[in-house]
Scaffold this motif. Structure first.
Motif, PDB file in Angstrom:
ATOM      1  N   PRO A   1       0.753  -1.188  -0.056  1.00  0.00           N
ATOM      2  CA  PRO A   1      -0.068   0.003   0.125  1.00  0.00           C
ATOM      3  C   PRO A   1       0.837   1.327  -0.080  1.00  0.00           C
ATOM      4  O   PRO A   1       2.092   1.611   0.723  1.00  0.00           O
ATOM      5  N   ARG A   2       0.514   2.253  -0.552  1.00  0.00           N
ATOM      6  CA  ARG A   2       1.151   3.593  -1.113  1.00  0.00           C
ATOM      7  C   ARG A   2       1.179   4.457   0.389  1.00  0.00           C
ATOM      8  O   ARG A   2       2.048   4.838   0.843  1.00  0.00           O
ATOM      9  N   THR A   3      -0.037   4.248   1.223  1.00  0.00           N
ATOM     10  CA  THR A   3      -0.158   4.935   2.249  1.00  0.00           C
ATOM     11  C   THR A   3      -0.230   4.199   3.723  1.00  0.00           C
ATOM     12  O   THR A   3      -0.745   3.185   3.748  1.00  0.00           O
ATOM     13  N   ALA A   4       0.271   4.839   4.798  1.00  0.00           N
ATOM     14  CA  ALA A   4       0.141   4.149   6.036  1.00  0.00           C
ATOM     15  C   ALA A   4      -0.373   5.225   6.996  1.00  0.00           C
ATOM     16  O   ALA A   4      -0.149   6.328   6.931  1.00  0.00           O
ATOM     17  N   MET A   5      -1.344   4.755   7.763  1.00  0.00           N
ATOM     18  CA  MET A   5      -1.844   5.617   9.111  1.00  0.00           C
ATOM     19  C   MET A   5      -1.082   4.939  10.252  1.00  0.00           C
ATOM     20  O   MET A   5      -0.993   4.081  10.563  1.00  0.00           O
ATOM     21  N   VAL A   6      -0.403   5.905  10.740  1.00  0.00           N
ATOM     22  CA  VAL A   6       0.622   5.516  12.048  1.00  0.00           C
ATOM     23  C   VAL A   6      -0.221   6.195  13.279  1.00  0.00           C
ATOM     24  O   VAL A   6      -0.443   7.421  13.360  1.00  0.00           O
ATOM     25  N   MET A   7      -0.708   5.334  14.023  1.00  0.00           N
ATOM     26  CA  MET A   7      -1.366   5.829  15.141  1.00  0.00           C
ATOM     27  C   MET A   7      -0.410   6.292  16.477  1.00  0.00           C
ATOM     28  O   MET A   7       0.344   5.323  17.002  1.00  0.00           O
ATOM     29  N   ALA A   8      -0.492   7.422  16.781  1.00  0.00           N
ATOM     30  CA  ALA A   8       0.598   8.068  17.599  1.00  0.00           C
ATOM     31  C   ALA A   8      -0.129   9.235  18.472  1.00  0.00           C
ATOM     32  O   ALA A   8       0.813   9.924  19.092  1.00  0.00           O
ATOM     33  N   ALA A   9      -1.437   9.009  18.667  1.00  0.00           N
ATOM     34  CA  ALA A   9      -2.170  10.102  19.470  1.00  0.00           C
ATOM     35  C   ALA A   9      -2.492   9.669  20.787  1.00  0.00           C
ATOM     36  O   ALA A   9      -3.026  10.425  21.604  1.00  0.00           O
TER      37      ALA A   9
END
Length: 253
Positions: free
Chosen positions: A18-26
């Protein structure tokens, strides 16, 4: 059921990551206190570098081109750190300063930034070491956009280093997720915090903060949630004690 059987998905070795990753950092990093008193959890160092840098090293190695990172607690420090990274990944910020949206709400808030193609999500507080196969490429090879809405990277409970839970999911021999752990009873597989999701799963959401569990439950009920087993090491780095244990295992080779 053995881990070997859960690799029986129809792999496509030529599949693109996949071109995009969502990085959970909140997250607030409460379990990591006192280390998170003055820094966000993704900037806590393990084995010589911040947790989020371990994640970006894996994304770079797999060929991910773009990352959406959500921020909330001590967001300025995290944004400043990300601005100094230069590994070739374009970084977009999903700003949750006003309200922490949890994992599902975070996906909804970042939906326009994520785009309309299948995407990775990666938790910033987990650390993994690839085995014979790059874990992200392993996910991409097993992804079937027609049959799946979610594909989760799992480890057997017995190999979930520093993890204090009783497991998360049950898989059938074809790799389909058949259910969650029941209260008081262990489940054989632990989610690593890494997965591929289809954007079509991000629909009909509730207002305000909520967990990704809502989306997973829909995919499980429809038979469209799958898992594959990670072939390398994985660490749940959620507490200061877990840092020392993780570093000791890594140092021991």
């Amino acid at each position: 059921m053995t881990a070997r059987k859960t690799l029986a998905l129809r792999p496509n070795p030529s599949a693109l990551v996949p071109r995009t990753a969502m990085v959970m950092a909140a997250g607030l990093g409460k379990r990591m206190r006192p280390l998170t008193a003055t820094r966000p959890k993704p900037l806590v160092e393990v084995a010589g570098k911040p947790l989020i840098d371990h994640v970006f090293d894996r994304l770079c190695a797999a060929g991910v081109k773009r990352a959406v990172v959500n921020v909330h607690y001590l967001a300025d420090a995290l944004e400043a750190h990300l601005a100094r990274r230069s590994c070739g990944i374009d970084i977009a910020i999903s700003d949750e300063r006003a309200q922490l949206m949890e994992t599902g709400g975070g996906l909804v808030q970042a939906r326009a930034l994520i785009g309309d193609e299948p995407f990775l999500t990666v938790n910033s507080d987990n650390l993994w070491i690839d085995g014979p196969v790059d874990a992200i490429r392993q996910l991409a090879a097993a992804w079937d956009a027609v049959a799946m809405d979610a594909l989760l990277l799992m480890v057997p409970l017995a190999r979930a280093h520093c993890h204090a839970g009783l497991g998360d999911f049950h898989l059938d021999p074809a790799g389909r997720i058949t259910g969650r752990r029941k209260p008081g009873r262990p489940a054989p597989f632990v989610w690593t915090g890494v997965q591929i999701l289809s954007p079509r799963l991000i629909a009909d959401w509730p207002q305000g903060p909520f967990s990704t569990n809502i989306f997973w439950d829909r995919a499980i009920a429809a038979g469209r949630a799958h898992g594959i087993v990670h072939s390398g090491l994985w660490f749940d780095v959620g507490t200061p004690a877990a840092i020392a244990r993780t570093e000791a295992i890594l140092a021991d080779g």
